[in-house]
Design a protein around this motif. Structure first.
Motif, PDB file in Angstrom:
ATOM      1  N   LEU A  46      35.566  34.390  34.268  1.00 56.51           N
ATOM      2  CA  LEU A  46      35.517  35.623  33.483  1.00 56.51           C
ATOM      3  C   LEU A  46      34.518  36.612  34.058  1.00 56.51           C
ATOM      4  CD1 LEU A  46      35.748  34.221  29.848  1.00 56.51           C
ATOM      5  CD2 LEU A  46      37.530  35.389  31.152  1.00 56.51           C
ATOM      6  N   ALA A  47      33.411  36.114  34.574  1.00 55.90           N
ATOM      7  CA  ALA A  47      32.411  36.999  35.170  1.00 55.90           C
ATOM      8  C   ALA A  47      32.964  37.659  36.428  1.00 55.90           C
ATOM      9  CB  ALA A  47      31.140  36.221  35.493  1.00 55.90           C
ATOM     10  N   ARG A  48      33.670  36.894  37.254  1.00 57.44           N
ATOM     11  CA  ARG A  48      34.258  37.467  38.469  1.00 57.44           C
ATOM     12  C   ARG A  48      35.350  38.467  38.138  1.00 57.44           C
ATOM     13  NH1 ARG A  48      34.717  32.397  42.626  1.00 57.44           N
ATOM     14  NH2 ARG A  48      32.470  32.136  42.904  1.00 57.44           N
ATOM     15  N   ARG A  49      36.143  38.164  37.125  1.00 51.64           N
ATOM     16  CA  ARG A  49      37.194  39.098  36.718  1.00 51.64           C
ATOM     17  C   ARG A  49      36.598  40.386  36.200  1.00 51.64           C
ATOM     18  NH1 ARG A  49      40.823  37.773  31.787  1.00 51.64           N
ATOM     19  NH2 ARG A  49      39.422  39.246  30.815  1.00 51.64           N
ATOM     20  N   ASP A  51      33.734  41.661  37.164  1.00 49.54           N
ATOM     21  CA  ASP A  51      33.207  42.393  38.324  1.00 49.54           C
ATOM     22  C   ASP A  51      34.328  43.120  39.067  1.00 49.54           C
ATOM     23  OD1 ASP A  51      30.667  41.520  37.762  1.00 49.54           O
ATOM     24  OD2 ASP A  51      30.683  39.894  39.250  1.00 49.54           O
ATOM     25  N   GLU A  52      35.494  42.506  39.155  1.00 48.78           N
ATOM     26  CA  GLU A  52      36.618  43.122  39.860  1.00 48.78           C
ATOM     27  C   GLU A  52      37.150  44.333  39.124  1.00 48.78           C
ATOM     28  OE1 GLU A  52      39.487  40.059  40.438  1.00 48.78           O
ATOM     29  OE2 GLU A  52      38.283  39.012  41.935  1.00 48.78           O
ATOM     30  N   THR A  53      37.172  44.274  37.788  1.00 49.67           N
ATOM     31  CA  THR A  53      37.717  45.390  37.018  1.00 49.67           C
ATOM     32  C   THR A  53      36.751  46.573  36.975  1.00 49.67           C
ATOM     33  OG1 THR A  53      36.912  44.425  34.947  1.00 49.67           O
ATOM     34  CG2 THR A  53      39.164  43.911  35.600  1.00 49.67           C
ATOM     35  N   GLU A  54      35.456  46.311  37.119  1.00 46.41           N
ATOM     36  CA  GLU A  54      34.486  47.398  37.107  1.00 46.41           C
ATOM     37  C   GLU A  54      34.538  48.231  38.396  1.00 46.41           C
ATOM     38  OE1 GLU A  54      30.659  45.764  36.428  1.00 46.41           O
ATOM     39  OE2 GLU A  54      31.088  45.221  34.361  1.00 46.41           O
ATOM     40  N   GLY A  55      34.774  47.568  39.535  1.00 46.87           N
ATOM     41  CA  GLY A  55      34.733  48.222  40.832  1.00 46.87           C
ATOM     42  C   GLY A  55      35.968  48.969  41.107  1.00 46.87           C
TER      43      GLY A  55
END
Length: 55
Positions: A46-49, A51-55
């Protein structure tokens, strides 16, 4: 997953592990370890997902 939920689930898993050791049931102890690993893995996913949606 926010910090309160993460630490609550992890604490519950540790309690299951400890209970398994106290009652001398290794299967319960191992179930707690597997559940704790799952909680950590879901938190990382969930943390990686996030990070991907923010960038």
């Amino acid at each position: 997953m926010n910090r309160i939920v993460f630490w609550s689930l992890l604490l519950a898993c540790v309690a299951v592990e400890a209970a398994g050791l106290v009652i001398d049931r290794r299967d319960v102890h191992y179930a707690g370890i597997i559940a704790a690993s799952g909680v950590i893995a879901v938190n990382l996913i969930l943390a990686r997902r996030g990070d991907e949606t923010e960038g």
